[in-house]
Design a protein around this motif. Structure first.
Motif, PDB file in Angstrom:
ATOM      1  N   HIS B 423       0.877  -1.179   0.000  1.00 50.73           N
ATOM      2  CA  HIS B 423       0.000   0.000   0.000  1.00 50.73           C
ATOM      3  C   HIS B 423       0.904   1.215   0.000  1.00 50.73           C
ATOM      4  O   HIS B 423       1.567   1.517   0.980  1.00 50.73           O
ATOM      5  CB  HIS B 423      -0.921   0.023   1.212  1.00 50.73           C
ATOM      6  N   LYS B 424       0.901   1.907  -1.097  1.00 48.78           N
ATOM      7  CA  LYS B 424       1.824   3.041  -1.217  1.00 48.78           C
ATOM      8  C   LYS B 424       1.415   4.153  -0.268  1.00 48.78           C
ATOM      9  O   LYS B 424       0.302   4.654  -0.344  1.00 48.78           O
ATOM     10  CB  LYS B 424       1.747   3.573  -2.650  1.00 48.78           C
ATOM     11  N   SER B 425       2.339   4.548   0.563  1.00 50.82           N
ATOM     12  CA  SER B 425       1.990   5.602   1.521  1.00 50.82           C
ATOM     13  C   SER B 425       1.821   6.931   0.799  1.00 50.82           C
ATOM     14  O   SER B 425       0.956   7.721   1.140  1.00 50.82           O
ATOM     15  CB  SER B 425       3.068   5.706   2.584  1.00 50.82           C
ATOM     16  N   ASN B 426       2.659   7.168  -0.193  1.00 47.08           N
ATOM     17  CA  ASN B 426       2.571   8.440  -0.901  1.00 47.08           C
ATOM     18  C   ASN B 426       2.676   8.161  -2.393  1.00 47.08           C
ATOM     19  O   ASN B 426       3.762   7.940  -2.904  1.00 47.08           O
ATOM     20  CB  ASN B 426       3.706   9.355  -0.439  1.00 47.08           C
TER      21      ASN B 426
END
Lengths: 453, 482
Positions: B423-426
């Motif tokens: 899950h890409k944080s940014n």
């Protein structure tokens, strides 16, 4: 010489007594029609070792040498007598004069396709005192032959391994504890460990494969200090714990020369090679260090191998699993061996699946279907037999019309006509009359049935 | 004399006819129609006429004339070329370019690969997605399979060297001084374990043994200037111990190598530290860039002597080496600030001095340092802040370089990208997946850059405080010393 290999093949396979009783101790248990020891030596040869030392029981020494003739490596077989009950550390003491450099200690039940240089690289890179190989732990298979029901509440012996969460796979081991040594369900953690590594991961899904790379001074320490007898359960946790312990030497002050410090035989730190050049380099290097590392400290690292196959064939469940994996169509172990040996005769009307192995001089009659099964040498399988998910060893005779599913048949077994066996374990030389129907039974000699928890 | 046009073959001619042809040719010579005769040769190749009797003579004469004409033409051309060349001034051979900056030339690479094979050194795989402008430099893949075929026996490369190569490649030993000291320590171990084979001389055989070791180290990570200097010294020492017994030669070698480290790193560091301390006065705000073992030593010593100053540490991604310097300075008790290189010009008005470390000093006065050094030096110059470079004399090299493109080291582009997580944080930050998918995206990770001498006020070495342009003098002095 950089690294010497020592294979511990003197074990009796106490976790799978059904298989290993009699003349078939653990190194010679057949997986995929090859003895277990073959896999270990194959890996060592592929890794580039030119010689290895194998410690085994006296009674099988000659058999061992026969198996080893196949390989190009120079192997030295050291026999120990069955009655002596020597454990791993004691075996190392036996060969301490042969050890001239760092050592990798393996057990004979390891089956893996790990490119060994990766593990050795971790050892070289960090100059660690001990390097271990870890792999994801495998769950037991559903139907273990011969086991009536899974004993409720029995948890497999887990290992609590504390690791430093770095990006790469070569992790520093901070903590190693077997569930059996757990007291009061509490995990004891050293305070100096917490100071150095305030954040660390504890994993229970990893399994220690008993491959250890030791530095030479560790061998000196182990052989002089005979307080511990088992590498796996005693030495390793002790060494891992000592990483963060204060050494007596430090407390003696920096001004004292070598002669003043008493050589305390029991103190592990007195065996560590001090190297002032290495200290100088560690001082100069600009690489970020989590901790002030110097040549006097003990470090333990591990390589986690998740991409491929790695297992210790320790019990029957893993034995079945190993057989299945080795006979898979894309297995890397079968490039030398053909699936169906040319000297065996398989009738045209029979089906032998793509993931089966058939040994030498075996005869399979017509209308027989063989699926996911490994058949040994000199067997005779009648017509109309259905074999599925079985392991059949040498000189077995199966009469017509039988149906076997998930079974293990040891040497010289005779199965009568139209038998129906499901998840059974049949020991050596047993004879089953016709029309027997058994499910989840284990037919072995009575003394092997006693299994102490 | 009649001529026949066209015709291609010489018909058989009698001796008389040949004599006649000769006469004709002599006449042609005398008349001096050199150039004309060449065209005549083409048209006059004989047919079957009687006039063909003259033809062979003519053709011989004409051939001679043709040859002479050719010679004169060549001479004229050479003269013309010389005239051109004297203005150009280039040799016919062309400059010798080392193979490590010709990674895009397949011929050169084939030769280099053959050389490595002969020495039994494994070759490292080239990385993917190279930036076009730097395609002449090697960019290696990170996964280390360089040791996969090395085995664990006695043959081939000594285990100390294998270990050293791995430590270089993984970045466990970084920094010029550390790399040089580690190299010398490993070579000492090799020498200690070395046994001269029969019928061979130590001085020649040991050098042959060290060659594959050095190629291997070069494959793991390109050699630094300090390492090059150490290797030169090593080779010199090995060639000197010619008439000694083996044990004597070995002990002499090991001693001289240790002495090299002691003199050039330890003692030089002390001398530079004493020298540079005089330049740091009370109330100074000193700016440093990245991490350098020498600079942290200078500052810690200045602090010990009692100077009152504070330090601004400028750091850059992806290595973030400045944190190591920050840790050391804080352990010594010096007051520090920390900024990234993008803020260098912002904080420059506060700074009174900039002290930089160098990877090497080039012969034209340029300073080679970690990437970003030139930015800091430029910002300092713009604000009128003096820049002092501290560098040991053994890091001076004869190379000449005016830009960071020709010769550099390319690191792993993945270091600049964010770690992929499920899950890409940014999502606006680039990660490895994006880099692999986008064909047109190329990521460049340079390791070094060069700073011109105009930005540097002074270089402090153990030989004194010298201007940047005096590097060739120092090199000359050192070469006469040894």
């Amino acid at each position: 010489m950089e690294l010497q290999a020592v294979v511990m093949a003197g074990g009796r396979g106490s976790h799978m007594l059904d298989l290993t009783q009699g003349l078939r101790p653990k190194p010679f248990v057949l997986v995929g029609n090859k003895p277990l020891i073959w896999y270990t030596i194959n890996m060592l040869e592929g890794a580039g070792f030119s010689e290895a030392i194998i410690i085994t029981l006296n009674c099988v020494k000659t058999h061992m040498e026969l198996v080893l003739k196949e390989f190009n490596m120079i192997t030295k077989v050291i026999g120990i007598s069955e009655e002596s009950d020597l454990d791993t550390v004691d075996s190392l003491c036996l060969i301490k004069d042969l050890i001239k450099s760092d050592v990798v200690v393996l057990s004979c039940d390891l089956i893996t396709d790990l490119p060994f240089h990766r593990l050795a690289d971790v050892h070289r890179l960090h100059d660690s005192s001990v390097t271990m190989l870890l792999c994801p732990a495998k769950a037991d298979i559903e139907n273990i032959p011969g086991v009536k029901q899974k004993k409720k509440g029995q948890q497999k012996q887990r290992e609590f391994i504390g690791l430093c969460p770095t990006e790469r796979l070569n992790q520093r081991i901070l903590f190693l504890l077997n569930e059996a040594d757990l007291e009061d369900d509490l995990l004891p953690v050293n305070q100096s460990l917490m100071r150095e590594f305030p954040k660390f991961q504890v994993r229970t899904d990893l399994h220690d494969t008993h491959v250890y790379l030791f530095k030479k001074w560790m061998i000196n320490y182990l052989t002089h200090n005979k307080m511990r007898s088992s590498l796996r359960s005693e030495v390793l946790p002790y060494v891992v714990q000592k990483q963060f312990a204060k050494s007596n030497r430090f407390q003696n002050g920096t001004g004292e020369g070598e002669t003043n410090i008493k050589m305390d035989v029991n103190d592990i730190f007195s065996y560590v090679d001090e190297d002032s050049e290495k200290d100088f380099i560690y001082d100069l290097t600009l690489a970020p260090h989590e901790r002030k590392v110097n040549s006097k400290s003990i470090t333990c690292y591990a390589y986690i191998y998740e991409e491929g196959l790695c297992m210790n064939v320790n019990n029957i469940s893993l034995y079945m699993e190993a057989n299945r994996v080795v006979s898979k169509p894309d297995s890397t172990f079968l490039n030398i061996q053909t699936r169906v040996h040319p000297s065996s005769r398989v009738d045209e009307k029979s089906q032998v699946g793509a993931d089966c192995l058939v040994g030498e001089r075996t005869e399979i009659a017509e209308r027989t279907s063989v699926k996911r099964t490994i058949v040994g040498r000199n067997c005779t399988i009648g017509s109309g037999v259905r074999l599925s998910n079985c392991v059949i060893m040498d000189r077995v005779h199966i009469d017509n019309g039988s149906n076997l599913n998930g079974c293990i048949l040891c040497d010289d077994v005779v199965i009568g006509e139209k038998c129906d066996l499901k998840d059974c374990f049949v020991g050596d030389q047993k004879k089953l009359t016709a029309m027997t129907r058994l499910s989840k039974e284990s037919l072995v000699e009575s003394q092997a049935m006693m299994e102490f928890e | 004399m009649e001529r026949t046009a066209g015709g291609d073959q010489n018909s058989g001619l009698t001796a008389e006819q040949k004599k006649q042809l000769k006469k004709e040719r002599r006449k042609a010579k005398v008349s001096g129609k050199a150039t004309q005769s060449t065209t005549q040769v083409q048209t006059s190749f004989p047919g079957t006429d009687a006039s063909s009797s003259n033809v062979l003579q003519k053709s011989k004469a004409e051939l001679r004339a043709e040859r002479r004409a050719k010679q004169e033409a060549d001479r004229a051309a050479k003269a013309a070329m010389k005239a051109e060349q004297t203005s150009g001034g280039s040799k016919l051979k062309g400059p010798q370019v080392p193979a490590n900056i010709q990674a895009d030339d397949p011929k050169v690479q084939k030769k280099a690969a053959k050389k490595l094979e002969k020495q039994q050194v494994p070759q490292r795989a080239e990385g993917q997605k190279k930036v076009a402008l730097f395609s002449h430099l090697h960019q290696y893949e990170r996964s280390l399979s360089i040791t996969s075929n090395m085995g664990f026996g006695n043959t081939g490369i000594h285990p100390a060297i294998i270990q050293l190569g791995l430590q270089y490649a993984e970045g466990l030993i970084t920094g010029s001084n550390a790399r040089c000291a580690a190299l010398i320590s490993a070579v000492c171990r090799v020498i200690k374990d070395y046994v001269t084979p029969q019928h061979k001389e130590l001085s020649r055989d040991l050098e042959m043994k060290l060659k594959p070791a050095i190629s291997y180290l070069n494959q793991c990570r390109p050699l630094s200037v300090s390492m090059g200097s150490a290797i030169k010294f090593m080779k010199l020492q090995i060639s000197v111990c010619r008439k000694m017994s083996d044990s004597e030669a070995k002990s002499r070698l090991v001693d001289s190598l240790r002495e090299f480290v002691r003199v050039n790193i330890v003692l030089a560091g002390k001398a530079i530290s004493d020298s540079a301390c005089t330049k740091i006065s009370d109330g100074d705000v000193v700016m440093i860039y990245g991490n350098s073992s020498l600079i942290t030593r200078v500052l810690c010593d200045a602090h010990k002597v009692g100077r009152n100053f504070r330090v601004v540490v400028v750091d850059s991604r992806p290595k973030l080496a400045g944190r190591g310097a920050l840790r050391r300075l804080r352990q010594a008790g010096i007051q520090c600030s920390y900024v990234l290189v993008s803020a260098a010009s912002y904080i420059m008005p506060e700074v009174t001095k900039v002290v930089l470390g160098a990877h090497g000093l080039l012969s034209n006065g340029y300073v080679m340092g970690s990437v970003g050094t030139s930015m800091v030096a430029m910002a300092a110059k713009a604000c009128g802040v003096p820049v002092i470079v501290c560098c040991e004399a053994y890091k001076f090299c004869e190379r000449v370089q005016a830009d960071s493109f020709v010769n550099n080291e390319i690191g792993d582009p993945r270091d600049l990208l964010v770690k992929t997580n499920s899950h890409k944080s940014n999502p606006s930050l680039l990660d490895e997946e994006d880099w692999k998918q986008m064909d047109s995206l190329k990521v460049l990770h340079l390791t070094y850059d060069v700073t011109p001498p105009d930005y540097v006020a002074m270089v402090v070495t153990e030989l004194g405080k010298i201007p940047c342009t005096s590097v060739p003098v120092v090199l000359r002095v050192r070469s006469t010393d040894t």
